[in-house]
Each structure stands twice: as C-alpha cells, then as structure tokens.
Design a protein around this motif. Structure first.
Motif, PDB file in Angstrom:
ATOM      1  N   GLY A 149       0.677  -1.420   0.573  1.00  0.00           N
ATOM      2  CA  GLY A 149      -0.274  -0.213  -0.353  1.00  0.00           C
ATOM      3  C   GLY A 149       0.569   1.511  -0.036  1.00  0.00           C
ATOM      4  O   GLY A 149       1.889   1.250  -0.950  1.00  0.00           O
ATOM      5  N   GLU A 150       0.339   2.165   0.631  1.00  0.00           N
ATOM      6  CA  GLU A 150       1.650   2.969   0.731  1.00  0.00           C
ATOM      7  C   GLU A 150       2.372   3.115   1.447  1.00  0.00           C
ATOM      8  O   GLU A 150       3.287   4.096   2.250  1.00  0.00           O
ATOM      9  CB  GLU A 150      -0.134   4.514   1.162  1.00  0.00           C
ATOM     10  N   GLY A 151       2.713   2.583   2.493  1.00  0.00           N
ATOM     11  CA  GLY A 151       4.591   2.050   2.261  1.00  0.00           C
ATOM     12  C   GLY A 151       4.607   1.764   4.315  1.00  0.00           C
ATOM     13  O   GLY A 151       5.483   2.164   4.193  1.00  0.00           O
ATOM     14  N   ALA A 152       3.455   2.793   4.863  1.00  0.00           N
ATOM     15  CA  ALA A 152       4.186   2.438   6.461  1.00  0.00           C
ATOM     16  C   ALA A 152       4.650   1.156   7.081  1.00  0.00           C
ATOM     17  O   ALA A 152       5.811   1.801   7.831  1.00  0.00           O
ATOM     18  CB  ALA A 152       2.743   3.573   7.343  1.00  0.00           C
ATOM     19  N   ASP A 153       4.504   0.315   7.091  1.00  0.00           N
ATOM     20  CA  ASP A 153       5.070  -0.810   7.384  1.00  0.00           C
ATOM     21  C   ASP A 153       6.451  -0.744   6.850  1.00  0.00           C
ATOM     22  O   ASP A 153       7.240  -1.244   7.840  1.00  0.00           O
ATOM     23  CB  ASP A 153       4.125  -2.088   7.405  1.00  0.00           C
ATOM     24  N   ALA A 154       6.649  -0.960   5.323  1.00  0.00           N
ATOM     25  CA  ALA A 154       8.375  -0.958   4.986  1.00  0.00           C
ATOM     26  C   ALA A 154       8.642   0.118   5.716  1.00  0.00           C
ATOM     27  O   ALA A 154      10.109  -0.005   5.859  1.00  0.00           O
ATOM     28  CB  ALA A 154       7.865  -1.424   3.441  1.00  0.00           C
ATOM     29  N   ILE A 155       8.727   1.525   5.640  1.00  0.00           N
ATOM     30  CA  ILE A 155       9.107   2.300   6.095  1.00  0.00           C
ATOM     31  C   ILE A 155       9.938   2.274   7.565  1.00  0.00           C
ATOM     32  O   ILE A 155      10.175   2.338   7.807  1.00  0.00           O
ATOM     33  CB  ILE A 155       8.039   3.648   5.767  1.00  0.00           C
ATOM     34  N   TRP A 156       8.461   1.603   8.681  1.00  0.00           N
ATOM     35  CA  TRP A 156       8.534   1.753   9.662  1.00  0.00           C
ATOM     36  C   TRP A 156       9.988   0.778  10.494  1.00  0.00           C
ATOM     37  O   TRP A 156      10.427   0.419  10.796  1.00  0.00           O
ATOM     38  CB  TRP A 156       7.548   0.937  10.543  1.00  0.00           C
ATOM     39  N   LEU A 157      10.105  -0.175   9.676  1.00  0.00           N
ATOM     40  CA  LEU A 157      10.592  -1.829   9.102  1.00  0.00           C
ATOM     41  C   LEU A 157      12.110  -0.825   8.941  1.00  0.00           C
ATOM     42  O   LEU A 157      13.306  -1.603  10.081  1.00  0.00           O
ATOM     43  CB  LEU A 157      10.104  -2.852   8.431  1.00  0.00           C
ATOM     44  N   ALA A 158      12.085  -0.483   7.701  1.00  0.00           N
ATOM     45  CA  ALA A 158      13.587   0.333   7.286  1.00  0.00           C
ATOM     46  C   ALA A 158      13.970   1.349   8.627  1.00  0.00           C
ATOM     47  O   ALA A 158      15.238   1.117   8.315  1.00  0.00           O
ATOM     48  CB  ALA A 158      13.494   0.949   6.063  1.00  0.00           C
ATOM     49  N   GLU A 188       0.639   1.436  -8.535  1.00  0.00           N
ATOM     50  CA  GLU A 188       1.360   2.580  -9.326  1.00  0.00           C
ATOM     51  C   GLU A 188       1.197   3.616  -8.042  1.00  0.00           C
ATOM     52  O   GLU A 188       2.278   4.390  -7.573  1.00  0.00           O
ATOM     53  CB  GLU A 188       1.107   3.125 -10.333  1.00  0.00           C
ATOM     54  N   VAL A 189      -0.181   4.382  -7.737  1.00  0.00           N
ATOM     55  CA  VAL A 189      -0.962   5.061  -7.010  1.00  0.00           C
ATOM     56  C   VAL A 189       0.002   5.422  -6.271  1.00  0.00           C
ATOM     57  O   VAL A 189       0.847   6.325  -5.118  1.00  0.00           O
ATOM     58  CB  VAL A 189      -1.786   5.829  -7.520  1.00  0.00           C
ATOM     59  N   ALA A 190      -0.142   4.204  -5.426  1.00  0.00           N
ATOM     60  CA  ALA A 190       0.054   3.257  -3.617  1.00  0.00           C
ATOM     61  C   ALA A 190       1.458   3.683  -3.556  1.00  0.00           C
ATOM     62  O   ALA A 190       2.041   4.002  -3.185  1.00  0.00           O
ATOM     63  CB  ALA A 190       0.109   2.393  -3.297  1.00  0.00           C
ATOM     64  N   LEU A 191       2.518   3.100  -4.353  1.00  0.00           N
ATOM     65  CA  LEU A 191       3.703   3.128  -4.465  1.00  0.00           C
ATOM     66  C   LEU A 191       4.311   4.308  -4.619  1.00  0.00           C
ATOM     67  O   LEU A 191       5.989   4.724  -4.033  1.00  0.00           O
ATOM     68  CB  LEU A 191       3.959   2.321  -5.436  1.00  0.00           C
ATOM     69  N   ASP A 192       4.007   5.488  -5.994  1.00  0.00           N
ATOM     70  CA  ASP A 192       4.378   6.563  -5.728  1.00  0.00           C
ATOM     71  C   ASP A 192       4.112   7.344  -4.087  1.00  0.00           C
ATOM     72  O   ASP A 192       5.744   8.231  -4.061  1.00  0.00           O
ATOM     73  CB  ASP A 192       3.607   7.110  -6.604  1.00  0.00           C
ATOM     74  N   ARG A 193       3.394   7.310  -3.886  1.00  0.00           N
ATOM     75  CA  ARG A 193       3.404   7.828  -1.957  1.00  0.00           C
ATOM     76  C   ARG A 193       4.097   6.852  -1.177  1.00  0.00           C
ATOM     77  O   ARG A 193       4.021   7.880   0.223  1.00  0.00           O
ATOM     78  CB  ARG A 193       1.928   7.795  -1.531  1.00  0.00           C
ATOM     79  N   ALA A 194       4.350   5.712  -1.529  1.00  0.00           N
ATOM     80  CA  ALA A 194       4.865   5.317  -0.665  1.00  0.00           C
ATOM     81  C   ALA A 194       6.484   5.599  -1.293  1.00  0.00           C
ATOM     82  O   ALA A 194       7.543   5.894   0.351  1.00  0.00           O
ATOM     83  CB  ALA A 194       4.999   3.598  -0.817  1.00  0.00           C
ATOM     84  N   SER A 195       7.275   5.602  -1.949  1.00  0.00           N
ATOM     85  CA  SER A 195       7.918   5.924  -2.066  1.00  0.00           C
ATOM     86  C   SER A 195       8.489   8.163  -1.794  1.00  0.00           C
ATOM     87  O   SER A 195       9.519   8.186  -1.560  1.00  0.00           O
ATOM     88  CB  SER A 195       8.543   6.235  -4.061  1.00  0.00           C
ATOM     89  N   ARG A 196       7.361   8.563  -2.699  1.00  0.00           N
ATOM     90  CA  ARG A 196       7.873   9.931  -1.289  1.00  0.00           C
ATOM     91  C   ARG A 196       8.175   9.620  -0.207  1.00  0.00           C
ATOM     92  O   ARG A 196       8.689  10.301   0.443  1.00  0.00           O
ATOM     93  CB  ARG A 196       6.482  10.393  -2.070  1.00  0.00           C
ATOM     94  N   ALA A 197       6.969   8.969   1.030  1.00  0.00           N
ATOM     95  CA  ALA A 197       6.838   8.687   2.005  1.00  0.00           C
ATOM     96  C   ALA A 197       8.377   8.127   2.160  1.00  0.00           C
ATOM     97  O   ALA A 197       8.770   8.695   3.960  1.00  0.00           O
ATOM     98  CB  ALA A 197       5.684   7.669   2.168  1.00  0.00           C
TER      99      ALA A 197
END
Ligand SMILES: C[S@@+](CC[C@H](N)C(=O)[O-])C[C@H]1O[C@@H](n2cnc3c(N)ncnc32)[C@H](O)[C@@H]1O
Length: 202
Positions: free
Chosen positions: A47-56, A69-78
C-alpha cells in the motif's frame, strides 16, 4: 464506489483520496517482529508504505511490492521524507512470474488477494520465506457482526487460515490467534478483530 481487484481498480481506489491509509505502522506488525534482529524483509501488498518504512527505520533491508503504481508513488515519497531506502516493486503477486526472491521476514498485512484454487498465491508467499525466516500474515476476522466495508466477499480472498493450512512440518507455528485490533491514530472504518498468524521456517 466499488472498484475491481485489478491494478486499475486499486489505482482508482487510491486515486480517489489524497491518502488512503493512516500512514502509521500496523500495530500487529510492530508487536510481532520487535523481537527479531533486522535482516531482509518483504512487504506483500505494501500500500502506501508505512510498514515498509517502519521496518527500514529499524534497520531492515526492505523490498515492498504492490500492484498499484499510485500507492507505490506515495510510498516512495514518504520514504524519501523519512530518509530511508526501500526497494519498491510494482508487481501482481498472483501472476506467478514475479521474481521476488527470498527474505528473512515476509509480512502480509490485510491482504486483498484472490483465493486461487490452485494454491499458487500461497506457494508464492511461502516460497519467499528464507530458511529460518518468519512469515507474518494479519487479516480481518470478518464474521456475522463484522462485515467488509467495500462490499467484497471475504470467502473469495485469501485468509490467514489458508496459509496456516498450507504449512507443513518445515514450519513452526508461533502465533495463531484472533485478538482485538489496535487501531492506528486516524483509523477509519469499523473495528474488526485481527487474525494473526506467525510461523517460522526451519
Ligand atoms: C487492504 S490493502 C492493505 C495495504 C497495507 N498492507 C496495509 O496494511 O495498509 C491491500 C493492498 O494489496 C494490494 N494488492 C492487491 N492485489 C494485489 C496483487 N495481486 N499483487 C500485489 N499487490 C496487490 C493493493 O494495491 C493494496 O495496496
């Protein structure tokens, strides 16, 4: 509006709002992996990446896959805003040909994947767990009192129990329970309990 479970459907769903999810880590993820030393991780349907960012942020080397793609663009920006690197991968994990590799942690949080009769999704997910690695799957405990918001039929989607059934003697089941969901700040939607499955591959 109901959208289809296709890449376009998910892009439309995400595109209908500036932000869809809370932007906070899922509490079940934080609770279940805190004891693990950071290594490699795969977030399936990030999704919008909150879990992945938390792990990183906690030292994990994270690959995060989503069909939108829309979700991944947001995730990448976050992730840029948070100052962490995550490998974002656009793929349909049901396609069977996605080269996703193997990881020390595979996290599947509230999946919206079809229940394929041939079990190919289950195989793709379990095959992504390295020897000694952990599989964590968290779903909603829909029942007579707890209905999905968006009108889909939970019976048509893969549930944690489907994965549990697929785990053979190579796996140790560490957590298999239903418990109240701890909602993130800004959570919208009904209070549906979590089904939490955590297993370790020998
Ligand atoms: C209910 S959301 C959960 C998102 C995130 N894990 C969370 O907990 O906030 C399901 C996610 O799976 C993604 N998805 C749906 N079908 C997919 C597929 N076939 N391959 C990869 N991702 C998919 C959707 O785009 C969506 O981001």
């Amino acid at each position: 509006v109901d959208h289809e479970d296709t890449a376009d459907g998910w892009d439309q769903r995400y595109g209908s709002s500036q932000r869809w999810w809370s932007g906070h880590v899922n509490a079940a993820l934080a609770a279940e992996v805190g004891h693990l030393p950071p290594a490699t991780a795969l977030d399936v349907g990030c999704g919008e990446g909150a879990d992945a960012i938390w792990l990183a942020e906690r030292g994990w080397r994270v690959t995060a896959v989503d069909i939108s793609e829309v979700a991944l663009d947001r995730a990448s920006r976050a992730a840029s805003e948070a100052g962490v690197d995550v490998e974002w991968l656009r793929a349909d994990v049901t396609a069977g040909d996605a080269e996703i590799g193997t990881y020390d942690l595979v996290s599947v949080q509230y999946p919206a994947l079809p229940r394929t009769p041939d079990g190919s999704i289950i195989r793709a997910i379990t095959a992504a767990v390295a020897p000694g690695g952990t599989l964590l799957v968290v779903g909603h405990d829909f029942d007579a009192d707890h209905h999905p918001e968006h009108g889909f039929d939970p019976a048509e989607r893969m549930q944690p129990a489907d994965l549990r059934e697929a785990l053979d003697s190579e796996w140790t089941l560490e957590v298999d329970e239903t418990r109240p969901r701890v909602n993130p700040p800004g959570h919208r939607g009904p209070d549906v309990p979590d089904v939490v499955l955590r297993a370790r591959r020998r």
